[in-house]
Design an enzyme around this catalytic site. Structure first.
Site, mmCIF file in Angstrom:
data_model
loop_
_atom_site.group_PDB
_atom_site.id
_atom_site.type_symbol
_atom_site.label_atom_id
_atom_site.label_comp_id
_atom_site.label_asym_id
_atom_site.label_seq_id
_atom_site.Cartn_x
_atom_site.Cartn_y
_atom_site.Cartn_z
ATOM 1 N N THR A 1 3.674 0.501 6.559
ATOM 2 C CA THR A 1 2.534 -0.178 7.376
ATOM 3 C C THR A 1 3.172 -1.629 6.709
ATOM 4 O OG1 THR A 1 0.520 -0.930 6.438
ATOM 5 C CG2 THR A 1 1.510 0.483 4.639
ATOM 6 N N THR A 2 2.042 -2.770 8.055
ATOM 7 C CA THR A 2 2.553 -4.104 7.425
ATOM 8 C C THR A 2 1.234 -4.786 6.297
ATOM 9 O OG1 THR A 2 3.550 -4.417 10.105
ATOM 10 C CG2 THR A 2 2.799 -6.480 8.035
ATOM 11 N N HIS A 3 1.048 -4.010 5.396
ATOM 12 C CA HIS A 3 -0.181 -4.096 4.772
ATOM 13 C C HIS A 3 0.496 -4.806 4.077
ATOM 14 C CE1 HIS A 3 -2.709 -1.519 7.164
ATOM 15 N NE2 HIS A 3 -2.298 -2.336 7.396
ATOM 16 N N LEU A 4 1.097 -6.167 3.569
ATOM 17 C CA LEU A 4 1.428 -6.376 2.006
ATOM 18 C C LEU A 4 0.360 -7.426 1.863
ATOM 19 C CD1 LEU A 4 5.274 -7.803 4.152
ATOM 20 C CD2 LEU A 4 4.305 -5.795 2.153
ATOM 21 N N GLN B 1 0.887 -0.950 -0.091
ATOM 22 C CA GLN B 1 0.324 0.343 -0.182
ATOM 23 C C GLN B 1 1.213 1.074 0.206
ATOM 24 O OE1 GLN B 1 -2.627 -0.626 3.508
ATOM 25 N NE2 GLN B 1 -4.442 -0.773 2.615
#
Lengths: 600, 241
Positions: free
Chosen positions: A521-524, A350
């Protein structure tokens, strides 16, 4: 420890816990293997030792231990990828609950067009609008199909929020861009901290449509249908990176796993690192394979183990799921040169940039107060809610003030820069004043999939068990940089309407490479995506592997592109959707649930 | 009640402490680190600086934690250098980084200025730190920029972490910035229209110690905490918590 089970589930976060609960309830024997340690909220999460910033977010207590295994990263195909030796840009979870224990709690549904972005763009702007080498795809499942499962997730998590419409009727002052809901949120919205209330005022004054962020932080006491209880959030500010001592932030640890403790035919093992899924040729023929067992390393005894399985659910973190598929030979690996294969394809992230707004010295923003999912957002520049025609990019971002509790080490370490000193007396003064009188604001946006962004196995570096690390080839692309710059260009006006005395806009710079050292962010997501065409998706629309029908892969790995919203709401809904079709259809007649002939 | 926590004079009264005896650092290293930390976060009109906050003892203590041994970093070779955006690629743990860089920096200062870093006047120290920040010095293989970021990060940790770890003495770091520490309950304070939060900070109580902030040793004196806080077993580095 049973030697075999009807289903072996890899990972104990939201995806794994939802699948375990649903499949156990359907009568299957379930074994769950979690690579990290046991984490009980009453013990590890207890006040006050759990709310120690140094131990939690700085030394990274709840995040992945990279010593035995990491990924390698490069920006472009011609670079040598190097190991991600220290946690930085993203923070995968580990241990019971996975990322679902340390997340903040923003719990969005997807926009209907997020799930059919390729179709929506072509309908509005034509096929030529899609840049060359952008792998823009639909999910193969619609919002209407997922709606009951969004509900189901929200009622298990105890989500707090405000609807715009319920069953077509105006129900509240929520997000006017949000799709219709069949039920209201289970809990009323969280109260708004000062910063968020100011943002609401400023955004409304600019003509935008502010709404309270849907949050899995309980605004009231709540008991879910599994009998698991949540207490009301007190805005303690120790949310993201912490294991909520108040039992207010939803986690698998408090919302789902307690319903399974002590149940017959249910086994959960921690310190159980899965190395490989064993495959054999399927008796069904057609080139299909069948998973027979899972090989894993038992960290408690230091031994290698094998558990036979009738079905395997990969439900680890997005990176882990794709890595296990590559190590096990599930699905054809993606080849960006020939543009063939599916595993590792459409790896996405993201875009997120943070801006800062300073208020007058008599305005104290008390940034340490907050709830992880609390805050106010606008969707005016998200998804397809605005005209992309004259702008020439695809995607968008919500803008929000999501003050989830800023602690001083993080605040001071991040202070300075942007032409201001990062040390010394002036730095100290400015950092202290900034902590007291400023507000953080984010543009948390989409990231499209590209032919030259993918995951595969690294030729050089190995994990503790001699297996190749996964390699990530990733950088920002022009489309997403322009999207971010367009969205963030509106921030100064909002800040001015909030009464800002100074604003510092964060945005991606043209040509800027992905930097692994700064948290984003950790939104991979992506890498093993769902879809209707086996040439461009690793999973069918039920998250079942096209090639190995008794393997389902559940998580954000299924997203064909990174959307503007946080992923957990969609991950949970997809888990319930997949579990529903396994229980009501697959178990009665185990087979590929979609024919390979179905094409886009 | 005062906003800065002055309402709790007894618990915050300075205790006359014996000079700190470092456990990992040799005295010259501690002197360098404390001097550099003080320039990064100096005493000024806002309040005490790194030295008074106990940043030196804090860092010395941290070098006995798993972090000091890079216990949770991926440390397998080969070690190949790359562009800065691909992150840390050196073979050294924080303990080794401090040892290498402190010695090299003092030798550099002796050669260039005739005295070690800690004995330079503040404005000369600032000039050296500016070189480090700009990446213009190499310290026995450790890029100056890496060492600068290490010391800067650890200094701010030591100024603002719970006093449990020997820094942030008397919670003075928290009082300077208005952070209430472990209060963790703002049910009645979600939105007070920009008024300052009225209560001073509270810290995590040190287990079994009433006045027991024996700087740097707290890490190993706390059996109640989980293994990631226990002293790292340097003789058995495989026993990574």
């Amino acid at each position: 420890m049973p030697r075999k089970a009807d289903v072996v589930i890899v990972g104990s976060g939201w995806a794994g816990s939802i699948m375990a609960h649903q499949l156990h309830r359907a009568g299957l024997s379930v074994v769950v293997l979690e690579r990290g340690p046991m984490r009980k909220t009453a013990i590890d999460g207890a006040y006050p030792y759990s709310i120690d910033e140094l131990r939690a977010n700085v030394r990274k207590r709840l995040f992945e231990n990279l010593a035995p295994q990491t990924v390698t990263i490069r920006n472009t195909p011609h670079q040598q990828a190097l190991p991600y030796r220290q946690l930085g840009a993203f923070l995968p979870g580990t241990g019971l609950g996975g990322g679902g224990l340390h997340w903040a709690g923003c719990m969005f549904r997807a926009m209907p067009d997020d799930l059919r972005l390729r179709s929506a763009i072509i309908e509005r702007y034509g096929r030529k609008f899609i840049p060359k080498d952008m792998n823009l795809q639909d999910y193969g499942v619609t919002y209407d199909e997922l709606e009951p499962f969004f509900n189901q997730a929200e009622y298990v998590f105890g989500a707090s929020g405000e609807a715009w419409t319920v069953r077509g009727k105006r129900a509240g002052n929520g997000d006017p861009f949000a799709p219709d809901r069949s039920k209201p949120f289970p809990l009323p919205p969280l109260r708004e901290v000062y910063s968020a209330a100011l943002f609401r005022k400023g955004a409304a004054a600019c003509g935008y449509h502010p709404y309270v962020i849907p949050a899995a932080n309980a605004s009231r006491p709540y008991t879910n249908s599994y009998g698991c209880q949540l207490g009301p959030c007190n805005f303690c500010g120790y949310c993201s990176g912490y294991d909520c001592f108040l039992y207010s932030k939803a986690s698998p640890n408090i919302c789902i796993w307690p319903a399974l403790w002590g149940k017959k035919n249910f086994t959960l093992r921690t310190d159980a690192h899965v190395l490989k899924v064993d495959l054999a040729r399927s008796p069904a023929g057609q080139g299909l394979k069948e998973a027979k067992a899972v090989e894993w390393y038992d960290g408690e005894t230091g031994t290698h183990q094998r558990t036979e399985a009738g079905m395997v659910i990969l439900a680890g973190f997005q990176l882990s799921n794709v890595h296990l598929m590559l190590l096990s030979g599930i699905g054809q690996p993606y080849d960006p040169v020939r543009n063939t294969g599916v595993v590792g394809r459409n790896f996405v992230y993201q875009t997120i940039t943070s801006s800062r707004v300073w208020l007058r010295p008599d305005q104290h923003t008390n940034q340490f107060i907050g709830a992880g999912g609390g805050g106010v957002a606008i969707d005016d520049f998200n998804c397809t809610n605005f005209d992309h025609g004259p702008l020439g990019f695809i995607g968008g971002s919500p803008i929000w003030v999501n003050q989830s509790g800023l602690k001083p080490i993080e605040a001071m370490t991040g202070a300075g820069g942007h032409g201001q000193p990062r040390w010394g007396s002036d730095f100290k003064h400015q950092a202290l004043e900034t902590y007291r009188h400023s507000i953080g604001m984010d543009a948390h946006g989409s990231n499209m999939a590209y032919r030259d962004v993918w995951l595969d196995l690294d030729p050089t570096w190995k994990n503790d068990w001699g297996q190749p690390l996964m390699r990530m080839t990733f950088t920002w692309h022009d489309n997403d940089i322009r999207m971010n710059r367009f969205v963030t260009s509106h921030i100064p006006r909002i800040a001015e309407a909030m009464g800002a005395v100074r604003v510092e806009v964060g945005s991606l710079k043209p040509g800027e490479p992905f930097d692994v050292t700064q948290y984003k962010t950790t939104h991979l997501a992506g890498g093993a995506v769902m879809g209707t065409d086996p040439r461009t998706s690793a999973l069918n629309r039920y998250l079942q592997c096209w090639d190995v029908p008794n393997v389902f892969v559940v998580g954000s790995n299924a997203f064909p592109q990174g959307m503007g919203y946080n992923p957990t709401g969609l991950v949970a809904a997809l888990a319930y959707w997949s579990a529903h079709h396994i229980v009501t259809d697959y178990l009665k007649n185990p087979r590929p649930l979609c024919g390979r002939g179905v094409s886009s | 009640m005062a906003a800065d926590g002055q309402s709790m004079p007894n618990s915050l009264a300075p205790v006359k402490a014996a000079p700190y005896v470092p456990r990992y650092f040799i005295p010259a290293e501690l002197a360098l680190v404390e001097a550099m930390a003080e320039r990064i976060f100096p005493e000024n009109a806002d309040g005490p600086g790194a030295k008074q906050l106990g940043v030196g003892p804090f860092i010395d203590g941290q070098l006995f934690s798993p972090w000091g041994f890079a216990a949770r970093w991926y440390m397998k070779g080969p070690f190949v250098s790359g562009p800065p955006q691909l992150g840390y690629q050196l073979p050294w743990t924080p303990r080794q980084l401090y040892r290498l860089a402190c010695g090299a920096l003092d030798r550099h200062c002796l050669a260039q200025e005739g005295v070690v870093f800690a004995r330079l006047p503040p404005e000369r120290q600032d000039a050296v730190i500016t070189l480090l920040e700009a990446g213009a010095l190499m310290l026995d293989g450790v890029p100056g920029k890496v060492f600068f970021e290490l010391v800067r990060g650890n200094t701010l940790e030591g100024a603002f972490a719970d006093p449990l770890y020997g820094g942030n003495r008397h919670m003075a770091g928290w009082k300077m910035c208005g952070f209430p520490g472990a209060r963790a309950d703002f049910m009645l304070w979600v939105n007070q229209n920009g008024a300052p939060y009225p209560f001073g900070p509270v810290a995590i109580p040190p287990y079994q110690h009433v006045h027991g902030l024996h700087e740097g040793t707290m890490v190993i004196d706390m059996p109640v905490l989980t293994s990631d806080l226990e002293e790292y077993d340097a003789d058995n580095p495989g026993n990574t918590p």
